[in-house]
Design a protein around this motif. Structure first.
Motif, PDB file in Angstrom:
ATOM      1  N   ALA A 173       0.831  -1.199   0.000  1.00 31.70           N
ATOM      2  CA  ALA A 173       0.000   0.000   0.000  1.00 31.70           C
ATOM      3  C   ALA A 173       0.867   1.251   0.000  1.00 31.70           C
ATOM      4  O   ALA A 173       0.593   2.223  -0.719  1.00 31.70           O
ATOM      5  CB  ALA A 173      -0.922  -0.010   1.223  1.00 31.70           C
ATOM      6  N   VAL A 174       1.917   1.208   0.806  1.00 30.46           N
ATOM      7  CA  VAL A 174       2.806   2.370   0.853  1.00 30.46           C
ATOM      8  C   VAL A 174       3.413   2.619  -0.520  1.00 30.46           C
ATOM      9  O   VAL A 174       3.485   3.756  -0.991  1.00 30.46           O
ATOM     10  CB  VAL A 174       3.908   2.153   1.891  1.00 30.46           C
ATOM     11  N   PHE A 175       3.817   1.544  -1.185  1.00 27.72           N
ATOM     12  CA  PHE A 175       4.456   1.704  -2.490  1.00 27.72           C
ATOM     13  C   PHE A 175       3.518   2.397  -3.469  1.00 27.72           C
ATOM     14  O   PHE A 175       3.866   3.417  -4.067  1.00 27.72           O
ATOM     15  CB  PHE A 175       4.863   0.335  -3.051  1.00 27.72           C
ATOM     16  N   ILE A 176       2.329   1.812  -3.604  1.00 30.22           N
ATOM     17  CA  ILE A 176       1.444   2.370  -4.624  1.00 30.22           C
ATOM     18  C   ILE A 176       0.989   3.767  -4.225  1.00 30.22           C
ATOM     19  O   ILE A 176       0.836   4.660  -5.056  1.00 30.22           O
ATOM     20  CB  ILE A 176       0.254   1.429  -4.912  1.00 30.22           C
ATOM     21  N   PHE A 177       0.837   3.943  -2.939  1.00 29.12           N
ATOM     22  CA  PHE A 177       0.444   5.258  -2.446  1.00 29.12           C
ATOM     23  C   PHE A 177       1.469   6.311  -2.860  1.00 29.12           C
ATOM     24  O   PHE A 177       1.122   7.358  -3.421  1.00 29.12           O
ATOM     25  CB  PHE A 177       0.340   5.187  -0.920  1.00 29.12           C
ATOM     26  N   SER A 178       2.727   6.000  -2.647  1.00 25.08           N
ATOM     27  CA  SER A 178       3.721   7.011  -3.011  1.00 25.08           C
ATOM     28  C   SER A 178       3.807   7.173  -4.517  1.00 25.08           C
ATOM     29  O   SER A 178       3.989   8.286  -5.015  1.00 25.08           O
ATOM     30  CB  SER A 178       5.085   6.696  -2.401  1.00 25.08           C
ATOM     31  N   ILE A 179       3.644   6.065  -5.234  1.00 24.33           N
ATOM     32  CA  ILE A 179       3.689   6.204  -6.700  1.00 24.33           C
ATOM     33  C   ILE A 179       2.577   7.126  -7.169  1.00 24.33           C
ATOM     34  O   ILE A 179       2.790   8.067  -7.943  1.00 24.33           O
ATOM     35  CB  ILE A 179       3.545   4.819  -7.375  1.00 24.33           C
ATOM     36  N   ILE A 180       1.364   6.867  -6.661  1.00 27.10           N
ATOM     37  CA  ILE A 180       0.227   7.658  -7.138  1.00 27.10           C
ATOM     38  C   ILE A 180       0.391   9.119  -6.735  1.00 27.10           C
ATOM     39  O   ILE A 180       0.103  10.031  -7.515  1.00 27.10           O
ATOM     40  CB  ILE A 180      -1.088   7.064  -6.597  1.00 27.10           C
ATOM     41  N   LEU A 181       0.870   9.328  -5.521  1.00 24.07           N
ATOM     42  CA  LEU A 181       1.020  10.712  -5.085  1.00 24.07           C
ATOM     43  C   LEU A 181       1.921  11.499  -6.024  1.00 24.07           C
ATOM     44  O   LEU A 181       1.600  12.615  -6.417  1.00 24.07           O
ATOM     45  CB  LEU A 181       1.586  10.762  -3.669  1.00 24.07           C
TER      46      LEU A 181
END
Lengths: 170, 502, 642, 474, 105
Positions: free
Chosen positions: D247-255
């Motif tokens: 979740a952290v990974f995709i969260f930072s990617i999307i941000l």
């Protein structure tokens, strides 16, 4: 008021009303029935928007599948005639406040937005288009989601079974 | 392999050796061998350093080596020593060496005890030889943590409370410090260019004033907590009193100095402008420390508490002198670090030994010990006299240098502070003599004291070695003073350049 | 200075140091007798060396062009502070230091010798001799100091050896208390000394005595113009330095440690608390005399008055004390007051510097006769096993040698012609007469009082009632009587040393003479004192009691030493301990530490209070979730807009 | 689309293949041999993990729905490592009688969530993202309720599925608004037209709430503790590291890709949330006695720390986030591994007070747990120190010194409670300490991997350098 | 064909439905009714997607397919949820959400 508009109003009213009934009815089976009405009405809305395929899916999967599942589980877990206990007033008030506040916030924000429609021509939505899209692996193709959702469904199935199955040792 | 890295490798190998040991005896002797090697290395370092300097090597840091570690952040393993760090390294090796002997009689979990102790020492050694702020910080934290276990497991009294308090407060300090260090890093190249953690590089640039105003208190207080800066010193009495002997020695002897060294090396050296601007606040605090610690010590009944407060006072003097920001006072400050380090280690060693015999540390419950354990008694008197600044012992040299240096300030504020700080020598005499009087002199308190045995060989070795060090510095201070003084020149120049501009 | 090399002088302090180290480290392995002999031998050597040096200095090499040279025999840098300020360790030879060398080594040698007999059979003799050696080392180091910091260093060492020796009987609580008191009081005074040094060195930029005290140099005149609270900074510095001297020399009001210091073994009192250490203050002022004179005249006046007051004050107390050592202690105070006064009233150069010369002269003679008195008292105590006069009487029959020497000493201190005390005291009176009539008058009184209390002591102890003793007192062994006799001889003849041709304020000899106009009345006063004492104490009678009744309050105050000790006790115990140290400790435990614990406790309390958030109710979680999201939305859409 | 293009989806394909293999094993093996599934699966999965590290082409597929780059691969590999350790650690637990008829299901469910996470990370549009997210959540509910004999386990399951459904509902609402205001669900297209009108902000906040649920940020964290406590230990460990990490990974990617334009907005949001998360997590963790619950709150506060790296959005920040997740996997799995071993061996002793005097009886486990906790607390020389340091550096890089200060102060509180556990093991005395027991090879292997990771990752700078070289940012 | 019906009407309708669902989620005691509320929420979202697609971006079918997928996911979710609910029923003998609070604080 044209017939179309009237239809929308009616469908909308049904949706809202029965939604409220769904979440307030103290008889659980009735609530399920109201939910069914809502889902069907939503399907009506999709028809109204000329998304027949989606409407069909809505009726078969949602109304036909989920609601039936829900009803079965109700039958498994509850007395049919049993009324659900009344909810404490405090909880009702706070939840209602939150919901209303949320609705107001969202609606005011929505109304501030200037929606920009695309100039492009509308695409006709028929089974052929949908089928092609589902198998298309290029842009605007949905082959991948289509495949992934199968994994999801498999996993959900395994999950449901592993939880629900009676253990041999027990 | 460069020479300084041995200071990290030898303890690590010792730890490894201890892990492999089978019985207590092997453990002890492995520790002794390891730390003896360390001591020899340190002695050799002193001579090599002096020889290099004599040969005209005027580089700021000698034995300088630089290895890239994390290129992305320009984190390096950079080591080097100047006179100050050499003094500190030597101090540490002396104290850990004697500390091993002082903990000869640890009763349970020998292996773990010596492992933690030596790990702690590793951290300290690493801290003193590092020039890179990151590695410095790494070693700093490494030095703090074993303390928790050491006090918590082998301590006495309310050890769990003390251990927790000590660890949390020190880590609190290191937290602030972390902010400061990272801030320094990002301000290390105000004119553009590669950011760096390297002390020397940072010292060459001028950190923007707004940044300094924030970062100076952070680093100074951060290190200050470890250096028992008033009013953040309260971990120290509790911690010291609960800690086992060797840990008290190492802690009061070295770890306090670590804080002071850092405050000087990092906070003041890198941010001279802020040091000038904000120095007065800390000067007031340290002046309070000096007197307050001494007064605090008068009323204490527990030997270790007395010594802990005395440490607050003496170490307050170190920061006090550092904040005077001239060469003489700073020279005195560093000497005070060395001197107090050895002295307080001696104190704690003796207290531990006395406690091991009488099973109490409350002075009112003891009396007349001089008669029954003369060696320890005499040693205690010597430690006491050294502590109250008797000429011939290191304390005098350091304190006088500090006072003379501090007096070089012309303004009334500094003068008043100096006079107040001076007055501590009287108060120190009061509590030291009080303790000696109650504890050692007078009639023998209990009959069963007559069965007490005087110091054993390892205790004599430990105590004797420390006394020789104290007296050695006290009688011939010039080489130490010069060694430190030379290294202070760049710092003082940097500080004074600022005051000249102002 | 010629081509003579005085550098061998470095051995004068070093030999006792080695003796200290040997005795201290290995003394307990030696036989008791050996330790004493070893210590005495060492002292014998340096005694000889000192005499040799004095001869070489005063009569062969010292005088060049009519001035006694200041010779730096040896000088090494010991510690560098700044470019200008550094502590050196060295040997400075000038008239006063050479004189002091002689005084110190003489008395010390005598005391060592005496101690062999006196301390026989005591526990820890090796320790005793070690400490004595240490003291001698320190005192010699102080005397030959080339700079004020070296002096301060040895000053401290002297203090600590005094501490150790006073507390020699460390199992006796009173001795422990006395030693502590002595150390702390002098330490307090040394604080002043230290600050004085700091100021002085800062103003002048040097520690070096020669530079500092050169009347033609610039160092001495610096700082005179900078004022601080009505006096020049230099005056302040010198006053503070004098504070150190006053502490060591037990000037009022820092005198309280000296009487208590009599808890130490008697020879120690003779050495430290009569002849050598306590005059260190005088020596200090004498050493810095040019500065006092040229830049800090107000300080000099204060010194004079402090000295004068102390001499009177102590003499009054001495009249009523019962412990013979205390009588002698107060007598010492009084005599040192004399010396201080002499310095205070002195001018600079030849005849103007009469006070300076007189002070040193008196220092010299006083060392001899006071040491003699103490050693005599030691012999008495040794014989009687008591310190108290009222337990003695008629001892002249039992202790003939002691009696004779003691009588000589008493006569000397009373200032009768031609004993040495007469000469030195006369010079002091003369100096005071020229400067300040009030002080002169006071000193006359003191002279009478001195004669009175000394002979009170003498008559009570040696005449008086015939006391019955448990053990028949017998004369001391020869190791003790030889020093007595030697010192008696010295006391008698020391007055004939032409001091004005040796020790003067500007090192230029001048012709001294006795002012009979002052001397004769002074002898008369002395005789009067003796007479009164004889009447009152030669035979047992009720005069003393009647006297005490008549002078009711004066007697009681004097007997209780004017309650100075009680005042000190009040200040330290009540004020400092109760109102500073204890509150500090409390503050530390409850406020500072309390804050830290409070933060921790607070965290725990908050943690407990907010646990309701985690209620376990799924719907409440949902509620928090929804409201959280809505609140965030609200805040960041409408409230936070940037 | 050529066949080679499928190489781009190597991770997903391999995992799917594994699911199939496990399914086949399950179907065709008779009951008595089912325990053999464990070593086989672990072996296979180890192979998959290793294959994942082989160099692979990068690019996009399905018209941008699926994208992969070095960074994506790195993330997936990190998740694989985590899952592998979980598999190894779970082996002993799965051997228990109560699990004998649901061994392969465990693997299938975890593998399918892993597939979901991989798709989620690689997603190029919100549809795939949503699908991956759901695939990564729904089976986890079943895993949480895996221990069907335990009240707590089913409670954990129900709490998870309902919270998850609510959060995904809210997130979907946000996504619908994003779609409505931008006309696309593709990341790159959305990113190019996103301007930050109020509705878009609302949409972002709703999306954020959904992600916050997965990462368990305050105030969307309330499910965490209950689920962690109730779920079987190995599931909890999976949930706390792999699921959160993804979740952290995709969260930072999307941000940094989609919401690049409104960076100041989300930075402020994260500022607030991060402070709340660290503080609340810590405050709750102080009082816990159940070690799983304790670790749950600790992981909440860890999430707050991870946000420190996200907030800057810089290359350094992203690298430090990825690095920290890697470290976090080893630390948390080390801790949970010990908890699992003890829980399995003692039949469910999970209270901190049960650990009193553990060092006397089980020194190895005690040291492992201590190291892991020190790593979580950020104490050198273990890797957690480096991880935290880089996070702090990243946040300072952007000038958030106030946040940094709050964060470091929070580390002290966290140190306090980590030390409480250490204290229990080393210092506290107990009349009935947990008796000495021998763990099986799998558990030992799992813990050994964790220790090795903890010690090596920090000192081996190339790891961080490699991640940094792949990194992305605003 | 859309005549006077504006997009906003759909959105408001969906929003209202959404928050009715939320209200239900927060108040309904029976787990199954909570599940129904969730279905309402998802349904509301679907309406959004579909309406956007129809009104604003009729050239592509993103919203349409999104809704389709959501329906499928909702089904899967419901299946698992109901399995767990049944499990809860086995343990607690009822499915009142307020009873499911063994773990707290």
């Amino acid at each position: 008021m044209e017939i179309n508009e009237l239809m929308f109003v009616i469908i909308g009213a049904v949706i809202i009303l029965f939604s409220i009934f769904t979440v307030t009815s103290r008889r659980i089976l009735r609530a399920a029935a109201f939910l069914l009405f809502v889902l069907v009405a939503t399907a009506g809305l999709y028809f109204w928007l000329e998304y027949q395929f989606l409407a069909a899916v809505q009726i078969t999967l949602y109304a036909g599948g989920i609601v039936v599942l829900i009803i079965f589980s109700i039958l498994l877990t509850s007395n049919v005639g049993e009324k659900i206990d009344k909810v404490e007033t405090k909880k009702v008030i706070f939840s209602a406040l939150a919901a209303i506040a949320g609705a107001i916030l969202c609606i005011t924000t929505i109304l501030q937005q200037q929606f920009q429609a695309t100039d492009a021509l509308a695409q006709e939505v028929n089974m052929k288009v949908i089928g092609k899209s589902l198998l298309n692996y290029g842009e605007n193709g949905y082959a991948l989601p289509f495949e992934v959702i199968s994994v999801l469904l498999l996993a959900a199935m395994v999950a449901a079974i592993v939880i629900a199955k009676k253990s041999k040792t027990s | 392999m460069d020479y300084l890295t041995y200071f990290i490798i030898v303890p690590l190998l010792t730890v490894f050796g201890i892990v492999l040991c089978k019985n207590d005896k092997q453990v002890k002797w492995t520790a002794v061998i390891g730390m003896s090697i360390q001591l020899i290395l340190a002695a050799a370092l002193v001579f090599m350093y002096l020889a290099e300097r004599k040969a005209g090597n005027m580089a700021e840091f000698l034995f300088y080596h630089d290895y890239m570690w994390y290129p992305a952040l320009n984190i390096r393993y950079t080591i080097g020593v100047d006179g100050i760090s050499v003094a500190m390294v030597a101090l540490t090796s002396v104290i850990i060496f004697t500390g091993i002997f002082a903990s000869w009689e640890v009763t349970n979990l020998h292996k773990e005890f010596f492992i933690s102790l030596i790990l702690l020492a590793t951290g300290v050694f690493g801290f003193f030889i590092c020039v890179d702020l990151f590695t410095m910080f790494l070693f700093y934290e490494l030095a703090v943590i074993p303390m928790y276990l050491l006090i918590g497991i082998w301590g006495t009294g309310p050890k769990e409370y003390s251990a927790m308090k000590l660890t949390l407060m020190l880590m609190g300090g290191s937290a602030l410090l972390l902010v400061g260090l990272i801030g320094l890093y990002f301000n290390s190249a105000p004119g553009g260019g590669a950011l760096t953690f390297n002390l020397i590089e940072i010292s060459k640039v001028q950190i923007p004033m707004e940044a300094q105003r924030f970062l100076f208190p952070m680093t100074f207080v951060g290190f200050g907590i470890l250096g028992a800066l008033f009013p953040l010193h309260t971990w120290s009495p509790d911690g010291h009193s609960s800690a086992p002997t060797a840990v008290s020695m190492l802690h009061a002897g070295v770890l306090l100095k670590l804080g002071r060294y850092g405050a000087f090396r990092v906070a003041m050296f890198l941010m001279p402008e802020a040091a000038h601007e904000l120095g007065w606040i800390f000067l007031i605090l340290t002046t309070i420390s000096v007197v307050y610690g001494a007064f605090g010590a008068i009323q204490q009944k527990d030997l270790k508490y007395i010594n802990a407060y005395s440490s607050v006072s003496h170490c307050g003097l170190v920061l006090f002198a550092l904040l005077m920001m001239n060469k003489t006072a700073m020279d005195g400050a560093i000497m005070q670090m060395v001197s107090h380090g050895i002295m307080t280690a001696l104190f704690f060693a003796l207290i531990g030994m006395i406690y091991g015999r009488t099973h109490t540390r409350i002075i009112d419950e003891m009396g007349g010990l001089m008669r029954v354990i003369p060696f320890l008694g005499v040693a205690y008197v010597i430690a006491g006299l050294a502590s109250l600044g008797l000429p011939g012992f290191s304390g005098f040299v350091a304190e006088m240098t500090i006072f003379v240096g501090s007096w070089q300030h012309v303004d009334t504020f500094h003068r008043v502070a100096t006079i107040i700080a001076c007055s501590s020598i009287v108060i120190t005499a009061v509590y030291i003599l009080r303790v000696i009087g109650i504890l050692l002199l007078g009639p023998v308190r209990f009959d069963w004291y007559n069965q007490l045995t005087d110091a054993r060989w390892y205790e004599k070795l430990s105590v004797g070695f420390l006394i020789v060090c104290i007296a050695g510095i006290g009688i011939a201070p010039l080489w130490l003073s010069n060694m430190i003084g030379d290294s202070l020149v760049p710092v003082v120049e940097k500080l004074n350049m600022i005051s000249f501009i102002r | 200075m010629g081509d003579f090399n005085f550098s061998y002088c470095v051995w004068i302090p070093l030999i006792p140091l080695f003796s200290f180290l040997i005795l201290g480290l290995f003394g307990n392995k030696f036989k008791e007798k050996l330790t004493g002999i070893l210590g005495t031998l060492a002292l014998g050597i340096i005694f000889a060396l000192s005499l040799y040096t004095a001869y070489e200095y005063f009569f062969v090499h010292g005088l060049v062009n009519g001035t006694y040279q200041k010779i730096i025999a040896i000088n090494v840098t010991w510690l560098q502070f700044t470019d200008k300020l550094h502590i050196n360790m060295g040997v400075l030879l000038d008239p006063i230091s050479v004189m002091m060398l002689v005084v110190v080594t003489t008395v010390s040698f005598m005391v060592h010798l005496y101690s062999i007999g006196y301390m026989k059979g005591e526990r820890g003799v090796e320790r005793y001799f070690a400490f004595l050696s240490l003291f001698t080392f320190s005192m010699l180091g102080l005397v030959i100091a080339t700079n004020i910091f070296q002096m301060y260093i040895f000053w401290e060492l002297v203090g600590v050896s005094s501490y150790l020796l006073i507390g020699f009987y460390y199992q006796k609580p009173s001795a422990v208390a006395a030693s502590k008191k002595a150390f702390i009081v002098t330490r307090f005074a040394d604080l002043g000394f230290l600050i004085g040094i700091l100021i002085l060195s800062f103003i002048t930029g040097t520690f070096d005595f020669i530079t500092l005290t050169d009347p033609a140099g610039e160092a001495i005149h610096r700082g005179a113009e900078i004022g601080f609270m009505g006096m020049s900074v230099m005056t302040w510095a010198m006053l503070l330095i004098f504070m150190g001297g006053a502490g060591k020399s037990a000037m009022f009001p820092l005198h309280i440690w000296l009487p208590d210091a009599m808890e130490g073994p008697t020879p120690v009192s003779a050495l430290i608390h009569a002849a050598t250490m306590v005059v260190a203050g005088v020596y200090l002022v004498a050493r810095l005399f040019p500065i006092f004179h040229f830049s800090a005249q107000p300080a000099l006046n204060i010194i004079a008055y402090v000295g004068g007051f102390t001499s009177l004050f102590a003499a009054v107390i001495a009249c009523t004390q019962l412990d013979i050592k205390r009588v002698l202690a107060f007598s010492t105070l009084s005599q040192i007051g004399y010396m201080m006064l002499a310095l205070g009233v002195s001018g600079y150069g030849s005849h103007d510097g009469l006070g300076f010369m007189a002070s040193n002269f008196h220092l010299f003679t006083h060392a001899m006769f006071k040491a003699l008195l103490f050693l005599g008292a030691g012999a008495i105590i040794h014989a009687v096993h008591s310190n108290y006069m009222n337990e003695m009487g008629g001892l002249r029959k039992h202790l003939p040698i002691t009696h004779a020497t003691f009588l000589i000493a008493c006569l000397t201190i009373a200032g009768l012609y031609p004993l040495s005390g007469f000469f030195s005291k006369d010079e002091i009176l003369a100096a005071a007469f020229h400067k300040d009539k009030l002080l002169f008058a006071v000193e006359y009184c003191v002279a009478g009082l001195t004669a009175f209390y000394m002979f009170r002591l003498y008559f009570v102890v040696f005449w008086g009632k015939d006391t019955q003793y448990h053990h028949k007192p017998h004369e001391a062994p020869f190791t003790m009587t030889i020093p007595l006799m030697f010192l008696a001889i010295a006391s008698v003849f020391a007055g004939f040393i032409p001091f004005s041709e040796l020790v003067t304020s500007d090192s230029i000899p001048f012709e001294g003479e006795i002012d009979w106009m002052i001397a004769i009345p002074s002898i008369a006063v002395g005789l009067l004192g003796i007479l009164i004492a004889m009447i009152m104490y030669r035979k047992e009678n009720n005069y003393p009691a009647r006297m005490a009744a008549t002078l009711k309050y004066l007697y009681r105050w004097s007997f209780n030493k004017f309650y100075i000790d009680e005042i000190y006790l009040f200040i330290t115990k009540k004020i400092i301990f109760r109102y500073i140290a204890r509150p500090v400790a409390w503050f530390d435990r409850h406020m500072v530490d309390g804050t830290m614990n409070g933060i921790a406790g607070m965290t725990n309390v908050i943690s407990f209070r907010i646990r309701g958030l985690q209620s376990g109710q799924l719907q409440k979680y949902g509620f928090v979730f929804i409201t959280g999201a809505l609140a965030l939305a609200l805040v960041f859409i409408y409230l936070w807009t940037k | 689309m050529r066949l080679e293009d499928f190489l781009l989806m190597r991770h997903e394909m391999l995992l799917t293949l594994m699911v199939v293999i496990v399914l086949i094993m399950e179907i065709f093996m008779d009951d008595r041999h089912k325990r053999c599934i464990r070593p086989w699966t672990i072996g296979l999965f180890a192979a998959v993990t290793i294959i994942g590290f082989l160099p692979a082409p990068t690019g996009t597929l399905f018209g941008g729905m699926f994208q992969t780059s070095g960074m994506h691969l790195m993330m997936k590999n990190i998740l694989n490592i985590g899952a592998l350790i979980v598999f190894i650690q779970a082996a002993q637990w799965l051997k228990l009688d109560s699990n004998h008829n649901k061994i392969s299901e465990f693997y299938i469910l975890i593998l399918s969530t892993l597939i979901g996470m991989n798709f989620m990370i690689s997603s190029g549009d919100f549809l795939m993202f949503y699908l991956g997210l759901e695939l990564a959540s729904i089976p986890i509910a079943a895993l949480a309720a895996y221990d069907t004999f335990s009240n707590k386990s089913s409670e954990a399951g129900i709490k998870f599925i309902f919270s998850s459904a609510l959060s995904s509902g809210i997130m979907l609402y946000g996504l619908s608004m994003i779609y409505g205001t931008t006309g696309s669900v593709y990341f790159d297209q959305v990113g190019s037209v996103y301007t930050g009108t109020p509705l878009q902000v609302l949409a972002f906040i709703f999306f954020f709430a959904g992600m916050a649920f997965k990462i368990s940020m305050v105030p969307f964290h309330l499910w965490t503790a209950d689920v962690y406590e109730g779920a079987p230990v190995n599931v909890t460990s999976y949930l706390s590291v792999v699921s959160k990490g993804a979740a952290v990974f995709i969260f930072s990617i999307i941000l940094v890709t989609v919401f690049r334009v409104i960076a100041p907005l989300w930075q402020n949001v994260i500022w607030v949330i991060s402070v709340l998360t660290m503080t609340i997590g810590n405050l709750f963790a102080i009082r816990q006695n159940n070690i799983k619950r304790f670790l749950a709150f600790s992981s909440i506060s860890q999430a707050g720390f991870i946000l420190l790296g996200v907030i800057g959005g810089s290359t350094l920040g992203m690298a430090s986030v990825v690095y920290y997740v890697l470290v976090y996997i080893f630390s948390n799995l080390g801790a949970f591994g010990v908890v699992a071993a003890i829980s399995t061996a003692t039949g469910g002793k999970e209270n901190i007070s049960d650990y009193d005097g553990l060092y006397k009886t089980n020194p190895g486990l005690s040291w492992t747990l201590t190291l892991a906790l020190f790593s979580l607390a950020g104490i050198p020389p273990v890797a957690g120190f480096f991880g935290k340091f880089f996070l702090f550096t990243a946040v300072a890089e952007q000038g958030y010194y106030a946040l940094l200060t709050i964060a470091v102060l929070n580390t002290i509180v966290s140190l306090y409670y980590y030390l409480l556990v250490v204290k229990a093991m080393f210092i506290n005395k107990s009349d009935h300490p947990i008796a000495y027991f021998k763990s099986d090879g799998f558990t030992k292997l799992g813990l050994a991997i964790c220790i090795a990771g903890l010690v090596v990752i920090g000192f081996a700078s190339p790891i961080f350098e490699f991640i940094k070289s792949l990194s992305f940012g605003l | 064909m859309l005549h006077g019906i504006r997009l906003e009407y759909f959105l408001i309708l969906a929003t209202l439905m959404f928050f009715v669902g939320v209200y239900g989620f927060l108040t309904r005691k029976n787990l199954i009714t909570m599940l129904m509320s969730i279905e309402l929420i998802l349904n509301a979202v679907n309406i959004n997607f579909v309406a956007f697609n129809k009104f604003l971006f009729p050239d592509k079918l993103e919203g349409h397919f999104f809704a389709l997928i959501v329906i499928a996911v909702a089904a899967a979710e419901a299946a698992v949820a109901i399995a767990i609910i049944i499990n809860i029923y086995r343990h607690f003998s009822n499915i009142n959400v307020e009873n499911v609070d063994e773990m707290k604080y």
